[in-house]
Motif scaffolding. Structure first.
Motif, PDB file in Angstrom:
ATOM      1  N   TYR A  76      -7.469   3.144   7.031  1.00 25.50           N
ATOM      2  CA  TYR A  76      -8.024   2.103   7.895  1.00 25.50           C
ATOM      3  C   TYR A  76      -9.367   2.555   8.485  1.00 25.50           C
ATOM      4  O   TYR A  76     -10.278   2.897   7.743  1.00 25.50           O
ATOM      5  N   GLN A 155      -0.756  -1.802   4.159  1.00 21.45           N
ATOM      6  CA  GLN A 155      -1.099  -3.097   3.567  1.00 21.45           C
ATOM      7  C   GLN A 155      -2.344  -2.979   2.695  1.00 21.45           C
ATOM      8  O   GLN A 155      -3.299  -2.290   3.037  1.00 21.45           O
ATOM      9  N   ARG A 156      -2.321  -3.650   1.553  1.00 23.58           N
ATOM     10  CA  ARG A 156      -3.480  -3.656   0.661  1.00 23.58           C
ATOM     11  C   ARG A 156      -4.647  -4.399   1.302  1.00 23.58           C
ATOM     12  O   ARG A 156      -4.449  -5.259   2.163  1.00 23.58           O
ATOM     13  N   ASP A 158      -6.325  -6.786   0.073  1.00 28.66           N
ATOM     14  CA  ASP A 158      -6.202  -8.224  -0.179  1.00 28.66           C
ATOM     15  C   ASP A 158      -4.945  -8.816   0.437  1.00 28.66           C
ATOM     16  O   ASP A 158      -4.628  -9.993   0.202  1.00 28.66           O
ATOM     17  N   SER A 159      -4.209  -7.998   1.208  1.00 28.72           N
ATOM     18  CA  SER A 159      -3.010  -8.434   1.926  1.00 28.72           C
ATOM     19  C   SER A 159      -1.894  -8.928   0.999  1.00 28.72           C
ATOM     20  O   SER A 159      -1.015  -9.683   1.421  1.00 28.72           O
ATOM     21  N   SER A 160      -1.887  -8.484  -0.265  1.00 31.51           N
ATOM     22  CA  SER A 160      -0.873  -8.960  -1.210  1.00 31.51           C
ATOM     23  C   SER A 160       0.493  -8.325  -0.966  1.00 31.51           C
ATOM     24  O   SER A 160       1.522  -8.955  -1.196  1.00 31.51           O
ATOM     25  N   HIS A 162       2.534  -4.384   0.966  1.00 31.53           N
ATOM     26  CA  HIS A 162       2.377  -3.176   1.780  1.00 31.53           C
ATOM     27  C   HIS A 162       2.665  -1.922   0.954  1.00 31.53           C
ATOM     28  O   HIS A 162       3.308  -0.976   1.411  1.00 31.53           O
ATOM     29  N   SER A 164       0.114  -0.011  -0.633  1.00 35.17           N
ATOM     30  CA  SER A 164      -1.268   0.349  -0.955  1.00 35.17           C
ATOM     31  C   SER A 164      -1.485   1.847  -1.131  1.00 35.17           C
ATOM     32  O   SER A 164      -2.220   2.268  -2.020  1.00 35.17           O
TER      33      SER A 164
END
Length: 272
Positions: A76, A155-156, A158-160, A162, A164
Motif C-alpha cells: 500500500y 486486495q488487488r 483492480d479490487s477483483s 483479496h 494480491s
C-alpha cells in the motif's frame, strides 16, 4: 516512469546476483585425532569450518529474503517508494492499457531449456533429475504462494479479489528463470540474463494490467527464486547416479521392456 524502470532494473540485477550452491570438490580424508576426540569429534579444525555467510543456506536465501522483505515493506503506502507511488507512475504512463501477454510470458523462461538442449548444450543435471528439480520447485512455489496469498488477504489494485500478495505469475516466471540460470550458467551467463529479462517483463505487465501492486511482484520474484533454491538444496538422491557420501548404497532406476510383460521399470539396489 524513470523510477519504475529503476525498480525493474534493480529487480533484474538482484536476481542475477543469486548464487546457487556450488559443488565442492572432495578432499582427502584426514586421520582422526584420538587424543582430542572429545574436544573435536568430527576431526575438523575450527579454522577449516565455513563461516555462516559462506554457507550454502545463506547464499541461497539472502537475495530472495531481501526481495520478499522489500516487497512486504512497500505494501500500500508504506516504505521506500511505496506501491501507491508505483501505481500512480504506471497509470500516468500507460493509462488504461491492458494486455494478456503476461499469462503466456510466465512460462517463457522454461522454453529456453529444450531450445538450448536441442542446440547441443548440456545442462547441469541429466533430464530425469532436471525434471525432478522442476517438479519439486513448482510444488514449493505453489504451496507457499497460496498460503501467503490466503493469510495476507491483500486486495488487488483492480479490487477483483483479496489474493494480491504475492504475485503468482511473477513467482512462476522467476522460478523458471532461476532454473535456467542454474542449469546453464557454467556454459554462458547470457542464458540466465535472457530468462531473467523475460521474468522481469512479466512483473512489469502484472502492474501495467493493474492486477498487482509493486509489493506483490517484488515479493513474488523472491518466492520464485527461493523455491528453486530450496529444490536444489534438498535434491540429494540423484536417480540413475551413484550417490555421494553416506547412504543406503548404490541405487539405479532403469526402464525395461519384455515381450510378455510390456514396459516397466527396474529398481536396483546394491547395499554398502
Amino acid at each position: 516512469m524513470k523510477a519504475l524502470l529503476r525498480s525493474f532494473l534493480a529487480l533484474a540485477l538482484l536476481a542475477q546476483l543469486t548464487v546457487l550452491p556450488q559443488r565442492v570438490a572432495a578432499q582427502t580424508p584426514v586421520a582422526a585425532d584420538t587424543t582430542h576426540k572429545y574436544q573435536n569429534p568430527a576431526g575438523v579444525s575450527a579454522a577449516g569450518r565455513k563461516s555462516f555467510f559462506k554457507s550454502k543456506g545463506f547464499r541461497a536465501t539472502i537475495v530472495p529474503a531481501l526481495l520478499i522483505g522489500y516487497g512486504a515493506s512497500t505494501i500500500y503506502g508504506n516504505g521506500l517508494y511505496s506501491s501507491y507511488q508505483a501505481k500512480h507512475a504506471i497509470r500516468s504512463e500507460f493509462g488504461t492499457y491492458r494486455s494478456h501477454i503476461d499469462d503466456y510470458l510466465q512460462w517463457a523462461p522454461y522454453l529456453e531449456i529444450p531450445a538450448v538442449l536441442l542446440g547441443g548444450v548440456e545442462s547441469r543435471n541429466d533430464r530425469l533429475n532436471l525434471a525432478l528439480v522442476v517438479a519439486k520447485s513448482e510444488l514449493i512455489m505453489l504451496g507457499s504462494v497460496y498460503i501467503v496469498k490466503t493469510l495476507s488477504h491483500i486486495q488487488r489494485p483492480d479490487s477483483s479479489n483479496h489474493l494480491s500478495f504475492p504475485s503468482g505469475h511473477t513467482a512462476q516466471a522467476f522460478l523458471a528463470a532461476s532454473i535456467v540460470h542454474a542449469e546453464f550458467r557454467d556454459k554462458s551467463q547470457w542464458y540466465g540474463v535472457g530468462a531473467y529479462a523475460l521474468a522481469t517483463s512479466v512483473a512489469a505487465f502484472r502492474m501495467i494490467n493493474n492486477k498487482h501492486w509493486q509489493s506483490d511482484v517484488v515479493a513474488g520474484a523472491g518466492f520464485g527464486i527461493l523455491s528453486a533454491h530450496l529444490a536444489y538444496l534438498s535434491h540429494r538422491n540423484r536417480w540413475g547416479r551413484k550417490p555421494g557420501g553416506r547412504g543406503i548404497g548404490e541405487t539405479s532406476l532403469v526402464p525395461v521392456w519384455t515381450p510378455a510383460g510390456g514396459m516397466g521399470v527396474c529398481f536396483n539396489w546394491r547395499p554398502k
